[in-house]
Design a protein around this motif. Structure first.
Motif, PDB file in Angstrom:
ATOM      1  N   LEU A  69     -27.869  21.116 -23.930  1.00 49.98           N
ATOM      2  CA  LEU A  69     -26.553  20.524 -23.713  1.00 49.98           C
ATOM      3  C   LEU A  69     -26.672  19.229 -22.909  1.00 49.98           C
ATOM      4  N   ALA A  70     -27.514  19.245 -21.879  1.00 47.83           N
ATOM      5  CA  ALA A  70     -27.716  18.045 -21.064  1.00 47.83           C
ATOM      6  C   ALA A  70     -28.338  16.916 -21.893  1.00 47.83           C
ATOM      7  N   GLU A  71     -29.210  17.263 -22.826  1.00 49.57           N
ATOM      8  CA  GLU A  71     -29.810  16.252 -23.704  1.00 49.57           C
ATOM      9  C   GLU A  71     -28.764  15.662 -24.645  1.00 49.57           C
ATOM     10  N   GLN A  72     -27.878  16.500 -25.139  1.00 48.84           N
ATOM     11  CA  GLN A  72     -26.845  16.048 -26.072  1.00 48.84           C
ATOM     12  C   GLN A  72     -25.747  15.259 -25.376  1.00 48.84           C
ATOM     13  N   LEU A  73     -25.466  15.616 -24.133  1.00 52.98           N
ATOM     14  CA  LEU A  73     -24.366  14.996 -23.395  1.00 52.98           C
ATOM     15  C   LEU A  73     -24.883  14.398 -22.083  1.00 52.98           C
ATOM     16  N   PRO A  74     -25.719  13.345 -22.177  1.00 51.04           N
ATOM     17  CA  PRO A  74     -26.249  12.753 -20.948  1.00 51.04           C
ATOM     18  C   PRO A  74     -25.155  12.076 -20.121  1.00 51.04           C
ATOM     19  N   ASN A  75     -25.285  12.176 -18.810  1.00 50.86           N
ATOM     20  CA  ASN A  75     -24.315  11.580 -17.875  1.00 50.86           C
ATOM     21  C   ASN A  75     -22.894  12.001 -18.224  1.00 50.86           C
ATOM     22  N   SER A  76     -22.718  13.276 -18.457  1.00 45.24           N
ATOM     23  CA  SER A  76     -21.434  13.767 -18.947  1.00 45.24           C
ATOM     24  C   SER A  76     -20.449  14.086 -17.832  1.00 45.24           C
ATOM     25  N   LYS A  77     -19.183  14.048 -18.213  1.00 46.52           N
ATOM     26  CA  LYS A  77     -18.081  14.454 -17.357  1.00 46.52           C
ATOM     27  C   LYS A  77     -17.330  15.550 -18.111  1.00 46.52           C
ATOM     28  N   PHE A  78     -17.278  16.737 -17.526  1.00 39.40           N
ATOM     29  CA  PHE A  78     -16.623  17.875 -18.156  1.00 39.40           C
ATOM     30  C   PHE A  78     -15.225  18.063 -17.590  1.00 39.40           C
ATOM     31  N   GLU A  79     -14.310  18.475 -18.451  1.00 36.40           N
ATOM     32  CA  GLU A  79     -12.954  18.814 -18.036  1.00 36.40           C
ATOM     33  C   GLU A  79     -12.645  20.225 -18.530  1.00 36.40           C
ATOM     34  N   PHE A  80     -12.143  21.067 -17.651  1.00 33.64           N
ATOM     35  CA  PHE A  80     -11.745  22.417 -18.031  1.00 33.64           C
ATOM     36  C   PHE A  80     -10.270  22.374 -18.401  1.00 33.64           C
ATOM     37  N   LEU A  81      -9.984  22.599 -19.674  1.00 35.67           N
ATOM     38  CA  LEU A  81      -8.621  22.490 -20.172  1.00 35.67           C
ATOM     39  C   LEU A  81      -7.827  23.774 -19.997  1.00 35.67           C
ATOM     40  N   SER A  82      -8.508  24.903 -20.098  1.00 40.60           N
ATOM     41  CA  SER A  82      -7.828  26.188 -19.969  1.00 40.60           C
ATOM     42  C   SER A  82      -8.830  27.243 -19.527  1.00 40.60           C
ATOM     43  N   LYS A  83      -8.379  28.131 -18.636  1.00 39.21           N
ATOM     44  CA  LYS A  83      -9.177  29.275 -18.209  1.00 39.21           C
ATOM     45  C   LYS A  83      -8.286  30.504 -18.334  1.00 39.21           C
ATOM     46  N   GLN A  84      -8.790  31.521 -19.000  1.00 41.14           N
ATOM     47  CA  GLN A  84      -8.057  32.770 -19.164  1.00 41.14           C
ATOM     48  C   GLN A  84      -8.959  33.932 -18.794  1.00 41.14           C
ATOM     49  N   VAL A  85      -8.411  34.919 -18.114  1.00 37.27           N
ATOM     50  CA  VAL A  85      -9.163  36.115 -17.754  1.00 37.27           C
ATOM     51  C   VAL A  85      -8.304  37.330 -18.069  1.00 37.27           C
TER      52      VAL A  85
END
Length: 170
Positions: A69-85
């Motif tokens: 994943l790090a190779e595919q998305l270098p210098n990435s910024k992730f956003e969590f759009l939804s969390k459900q439990v």
């Protein structure tokens, strides 16, 4: 408190963590980039990782997945759009932007029991950050490259998950 008692207390405390506590701790550690602590604290040693094209187990499988994943998305910024439990189940819907690709609709699911992640599924589609899905030109009529097990050497049919890019698209 003697070390032995502290170790026993710590193990029992970890086993009593709720799904939400494990899930939130996992996300916090991943955002901080602390994969090793995340694996040790939040993942079962026998964790099952399921993606569109893989069925792997253990911490090494999770390390390989994170590395791809790090190779595919270098210098990435992730956003969590939804969390459900719900009970032992958790869902994370996310997107990411990187120097190489973007992900607009990633989804990970988790089974969390005994204070550890027992199973995780990962699903996302890489989209070129230059406006071309999966690195493919629109003129060729092909669908975007699908991703499933973070394996950049394969293209998968079906829905989106982490990682497949044919080598000619890299």
């Amino acid at each position: 408190m003697p070390d032995l008692l502290r170790d026993v207390y710590t193990r029992e405390d970890k086993m009593n963590r709720s799904t939400i506590e494990v899930f939130e701790d996992h996300l916090k550690l991943r955002v901080e980039g602390d994969l090793d602590t995340d694996l040790q604290r939040n993942y079962s040693e026998a964790v099952v990782l399921l993606t569109e094209n893989s069925n792997a187990q253990g911490h090494d499988a999770m390390r390989a997945s994170a590395r791809r994943l790090a190779e595919q998305l270098p210098n990435s910024k992730f956003e969590f759009l939804s969390k459900q439990v719900s009970g032992p189940y958790a869902l994370l819907v996310w997107r990411a932007h990187s120097d190489r690709f973007n992900v607009n609709g990633g989804a990970d699911t988790f089974l969390i029991k005994d204070g550890k992640i027992q199973m995780q599924t990962i699903h996302y589609q890489l989209v070129s950050n230059k406006g071309r899905p999966g690195g493919l030109g629109q003129q060729d009529g092909r669908r975007p490259a699908r991703t499933s097990d973070h394996d950049p050497g394969r293209t998968a049919p079906g829905p989106n998950i982490p990682g497949h890019l044919p080598s000619d698209l890299e």
